[in-house]
Scaffold this active site. Sequence first.
Site, PDB file in Angstrom:
ATOM      1  N   LYS A 116       0.829  -1.215   0.000  1.00 41.35           N
ATOM      2  CA  LYS A 116       0.000   0.000   0.000  1.00 41.35           C
ATOM      3  C   LYS A 116       0.862   1.264   0.000  1.00 41.35           C
ATOM      4  CE  LYS A 116      -2.004  -1.164   3.877  1.00 41.35           C
ATOM      5  NZ  LYS A 116      -1.256  -2.415   4.142  1.00 41.35           N
ATOM      6  N   ARG A 137      -9.444   0.703   9.033  1.00 39.60           N
ATOM      7  CA  ARG A 137      -8.943  -0.639   9.336  1.00 39.60           C
ATOM      8  C   ARG A 137      -9.950  -1.452  10.144  1.00 39.60           C
ATOM      9  NH1 ARG A 137      -2.828   0.360   8.962  1.00 39.60           N
ATOM     10  NH2 ARG A 137      -1.842  -1.490   9.805  1.00 39.60           N
ATOM     11  N   ARG A 178      11.920  -5.456   4.657  1.00 40.87           N
ATOM     12  CA  ARG A 178      11.563  -4.037   4.453  1.00 40.87           C
ATOM     13  C   ARG A 178      12.524  -3.119   5.192  1.00 40.87           C
ATOM     14  NH1 ARG A 178       5.511  -1.799   5.328  1.00 40.87           N
ATOM     15  NH2 ARG A 178       5.709  -2.616   7.444  1.00 40.87           N
ATOM     16  N   ARG A 231      11.683  -1.513  10.899  1.00 44.37           N
ATOM     17  CA  ARG A 231      10.678  -1.218  11.927  1.00 44.37           C
ATOM     18  C   ARG A 231      10.628  -2.335  12.956  1.00 44.37           C
ATOM     19  NH1 ARG A 231       5.260   0.293   8.685  1.00 44.37           N
ATOM     20  NH2 ARG A 231       4.436  -0.900  10.447  1.00 44.37           N
ATOM     21  N   ARG A 248       0.153  -8.952  13.922  1.00 44.11           N
ATOM     22  CA  ARG A 248      -0.454  -7.947  13.028  1.00 44.11           C
ATOM     23  C   ARG A 248      -1.346  -8.623  11.985  1.00 44.11           C
ATOM     24  NH1 ARG A 248       4.616  -5.059  10.856  1.00 44.11           N
ATOM     25  NH2 ARG A 248       3.179  -3.736   9.727  1.00 44.11           N
TER      26      ARG A 248
END
Length: 225
Positions: free
Chosen positions: A19, A94, A133, A166, A177
Amino acid sequence: MSASGGVRLVLLGPPGAGKGTQAKVIEERTGARQISTGDILRANRDAKTPLGVEAQTYMDAGQLVPDDVIIKMMDGEIAAMGPNASFILDGFPRTVGQAQALDTLLAKLHLGLTGILMFDADRSALIERLAGRWTNPRTGRSYHAEFNPPKVAGIDDEDGGDLIQRPDDRRDVVVDRLAEYDAKTAPLIEYYGKSPLFVRIDTLKPIDAVSHDVIAAISKNGHAA
Ligand code: ADP
Ligand code: AMP
């Protein structure tokens, strides 16, 4: 729906689907502004604002921040953009409660969405993407060690500053998550699924191919990119 021009998109999908990566592409292409709830929360967390302090416990645990906190924050962000608002909502709504609050706010502002893009990928791809990431904490731009590496490892191509991994991209937090996504966010597919604005994006393709499909989807909805 509103007569106002502009691009007003919701990007749905699990963590790691792409996203944020595509929001930056749409931003560059259309001039619409990316509003990433995750980026706003992280900036507040780092600045130790009351909002950031409240959100941190949830973020560290891979859980969603409560709806009332998020809705208040996003009401302010969107209302501040005025009558010609052009935005890409990345990571909001969300929950069904957040989607209902967004509908109420947009009706009050006489604004309509112009597209709802659903990004999906299988679990193994999501885990692989989040594990590799690298994020610029100042801009939210993300890279991937293998699929979209920066020119110099650990350094952002654009601002030359450090990239970070992160803490919530750690495997154990990612599992939580994804469970939150299944329980609370996946029901939005049902909520938005019948809308003519709803488009599924196949994100298992390479990033450039996904960008091509995204631009085609938002152009088809009458907003040439
Ligand atoms: P989200 O904002 O949905 O959590 P990101 O846009 O940050 O996801 O993407 C997650 C990771 O996957 C990043 O490291 C990014 O570079 C990488 N990525 C994004 N899209 C793709 C893709 N189509 N193929 C491979 N890797 C991708
Ligand atoms: P993201 O950057 O989108 O992966 O979000 C990181 C974390 O911020 C999430 O795991 C949540 O703790 C929190 N968060 C971001 N957006 C929302 C939202 N719309 N509702 C609740 N929590 C959110």
